[in-house]
Design a protein around this motif. Structure first.
Motif, PDB file in Angstrom:
ATOM      1  N   CYS A   1       0.840  -1.208   0.000  1.00 16.53           N
ATOM      2  CA  CYS A   1       0.000   0.000   0.000  1.00 16.53           C
ATOM      3  C   CYS A   1       0.868   1.247   0.000  1.00 16.53           C
ATOM      4  O   CYS A   1       0.567   2.236  -0.678  1.00 16.53           O
ATOM      5  CB  CYS A   1      -0.923   0.008   1.216  1.00 16.53           C
ATOM      6  N   ALA A   2       1.958   1.201   0.765  1.00 20.47           N
ATOM      7  CA  ALA A   2       2.857   2.351   0.831  1.00 20.47           C
ATOM      8  C   ALA A   2       3.505   2.620  -0.519  1.00 20.47           C
ATOM      9  O   ALA A   2       3.663   3.770  -0.942  1.00 20.47           O
ATOM     10  CB  ALA A   2       3.926   2.109   1.892  1.00 20.47           C
ATOM     11  N   LEU A   3       3.880   1.554  -1.239  1.00 24.43           N
ATOM     12  CA  LEU A   3       4.501   1.719  -2.557  1.00 24.43           C
ATOM     13  C   LEU A   3       3.506   2.247  -3.588  1.00 24.43           C
ATOM     14  O   LEU A   3       3.828   3.131  -4.381  1.00 24.43           O
ATOM     15  CB  LEU A   3       5.079   0.382  -3.030  1.00 24.43           C
ATOM     16  N   SER A   4       2.289   1.700  -3.569  1.00 26.09           N
ATOM     17  CA  SER A   4       1.303   2.085  -4.588  1.00 26.09           C
ATOM     18  C   SER A   4       0.745   3.486  -4.349  1.00 26.09           C
ATOM     19  O   SER A   4       0.316   4.153  -5.283  1.00 26.09           O
ATOM     20  CB  SER A   4       0.153   1.073  -4.616  1.00 26.09           C
ATOM     21  N   ARG A   5       0.773   3.942  -3.103  1.00 26.41           N
ATOM     22  CA  ARG A   5       0.193   5.242  -2.781  1.00 26.41           C
ATOM     23  C   ARG A   5       1.259   6.309  -2.559  1.00 26.41           C
ATOM     24  O   ARG A   5       0.951   7.411  -2.117  1.00 26.41           O
ATOM     25  CB  ARG A   5      -0.692   5.117  -1.545  1.00 26.41           C
ATOM     26  N   SER A   6       2.494   5.974  -2.844  1.00 27.05           N
ATOM     27  CA  SER A   6       3.581   6.934  -2.697  1.00 27.05           C
ATOM     28  C   SER A   6       3.367   8.118  -3.644  1.00 27.05           C
ATOM     29  O   SER A   6       3.060   7.943  -4.817  1.00 27.05           O
ATOM     30  CB  SER A   6       4.922   6.264  -2.995  1.00 27.05           C
ATOM     31  N   GLY A   7       3.514   9.324  -3.120  1.00 25.81           N
ATOM     32  CA  GLY A   7       3.325  10.519  -3.933  1.00 25.81           C
ATOM     33  C   GLY A   7       1.888  10.985  -4.019  1.00 25.81           C
ATOM     34  O   GLY A   7       1.594  11.959  -4.709  1.00 25.81           O
ATOM     35  N   THR A   8       0.971  10.286  -3.347  1.00 27.00           N
ATOM     36  CA  THR A   8      -0.448  10.689  -3.343  1.00 27.00           C
ATOM     37  C   THR A   8      -0.819  11.180  -1.946  1.00 27.00           C
ATOM     38  O   THR A   8      -0.047  11.083  -0.997  1.00 27.00           O
ATOM     39  CB  THR A   8      -1.353   9.511  -3.740  1.00 27.00           C
ATOM     40  N   ASP A   9      -2.039  11.683  -1.849  1.00 25.92           N
ATOM     41  CA  ASP A   9      -2.528  12.167  -0.555  1.00 25.92           C
ATOM     42  C   ASP A   9      -3.222  11.063   0.239  1.00 25.92           C
ATOM     43  O   ASP A   9      -3.718  11.302   1.340  1.00 25.92           O
ATOM     44  CB  ASP A   9      -3.511  13.324  -0.754  1.00 25.92           C
ATOM     45  N   VAL A  10      -3.299   9.851  -0.334  1.00 24.77           N
ATOM     46  CA  VAL A  10      -3.982   8.743   0.322  1.00 24.77           C
ATOM     47  C   VAL A  10      -3.020   8.032   1.261  1.00 24.77           C
ATOM     48  O   VAL A  10      -1.925   7.645   0.860  1.00 24.77           O
ATOM     49  CB  VAL A  10      -4.538   7.743  -0.713  1.00 24.77           C
TER      50      VAL A  10
END
Length: 301
Positions: free
Chosen positions: A261-270
């Motif tokens: 989850c941390a990798l896929s949401r890196s750079g987002t506000d989620v």
């Protein structure tokens, strides 16, 4: 029917319409049906003014049940004394009260912000209690009231607590089928009952001190883990299950942020969510549903 301090459901009934020809009223029948397992126990049962009534409380007393609740002014059998009417209470100063008794029944009229009328079949009319009330300036003070009224305020909260906890984490499944609403309500109620039972059994060792939410998330993880991580059929297009190099298990005591989850949401506000599950070999936190991504990523490497 729910236990007052925890909200644990002890009995319930789904309303399916009028039953028989000798029914004394919906409220009367429902209370007696739910209380039947407790005949002779002298269990104290509290209820609101939809259910309370003189005839009901007398019948409950005959079956060895204590009852107390607010009551509507138009119920049959209440005192006709002018000093005990709702209008008389309105003419009194705030927090003043009057009490009457007939046989085992105690009736109280109390002037608060509005008039409160309480009926009981087991309280001593001379016994006093206290409730907290807010005064001007925001300060709170103890106000002397009859014991039946203070006990009502203290114990009349079990069903409200249950509704509150279920309302926080509802199963949002819309459907036109009526039975689905019942099914998901009972599923949510069963989850909360299980939480209360686990908390009571665990005592000081119960690890979910942060509350119901973490326990519910872990319960969901435990229910789906055997399917997604152990027993899922492995194929190229489906989710990847456990392999000889990777095992998805509960390996952390404290929740950690899922690596995938941390990798896929890196750079987002989620924000990535946390979990107590992970890959034992890699010692990385992973949601069960993210375990397949983890295995595929390592195979690609």
């Amino acid at each position: 029917m729910a236990e007052s301090s925890t909200g644990y459901i002890t009995n319930f009934q789904v309303y399916t319409g009028r039953e028989g020809t000798g029914e004394k009223g919906l409220a009367h029948r429902v209370v007696m049906d739910l209380a039947t397992p407790y005949y002779g126990s002298h269990l104290s049962i509290f209820m609101d003014n939809f259910y309370s009534g003189v005839e009901l409380f007398e019948e409950m007393k005959g079956h060895g049940l204590d009852a107390c609740g607010t009551v509507r002014a138009n119920r049959k059998g209440l005192p006709k004394d002018k000093m005990l009417t709702k209008q008389a209470a309105l003419d009194k100063h705030k927090h003043k009260f009057r009490v009457a008794q007939k046989n085992d029944l105690t009736f109280c009229v109390w002037q608060d912000t509005k008039v409160v009328m309480v009926l009981s079949n087991y309280h001593d009319p001379t016994e006093k209690g206290s409730v907290r009330r807010r005064r001007q300036g925001g300060t709170q003070t103890a106000v002397v009231v009859p014991a039946c009224l203070s006990d009502y305020q203290k114990y009349m909260k079990g069903v409200d607590l249950l509704d509150q906890m279920i309302g926080y984490y509802q199963f949002q499944h819309r459907s036109k089928k009526w039975w689905r609403r019942l099914f998901f309500f009972f599923l949510a109620a069963g989850c909360y009952n299980a939480y209360v039972a686990a908390r009571c059994a665990g005592g000081n060792t119960f690890k979910y001190k942060s509350g119901y939410k973490d326990w519910l998330e872990d319960l969901a993880q435990e229910l789906v883990t055997p399917v997604t991580a152990r027993s899922a059929h492995q194929c190229s297009s489906g989710p990847v299950g456990a392999t000889s190099e990777h095992d998805c298990e509960k390996i952390f005591e404290k929740r950690k942020v899922c690596r995938e989850c941390a990798l896929s949401r890196s750079g987002t506000d989620v924000c990535a969510r946390a979990t107590v599950y992970g890959c034992r070999q890699c010692n990385e936190a992973l949601h069960v549903e993210c375990f397949g991504k983890h295995v595929r990523r390592h195979h690609l490497h």
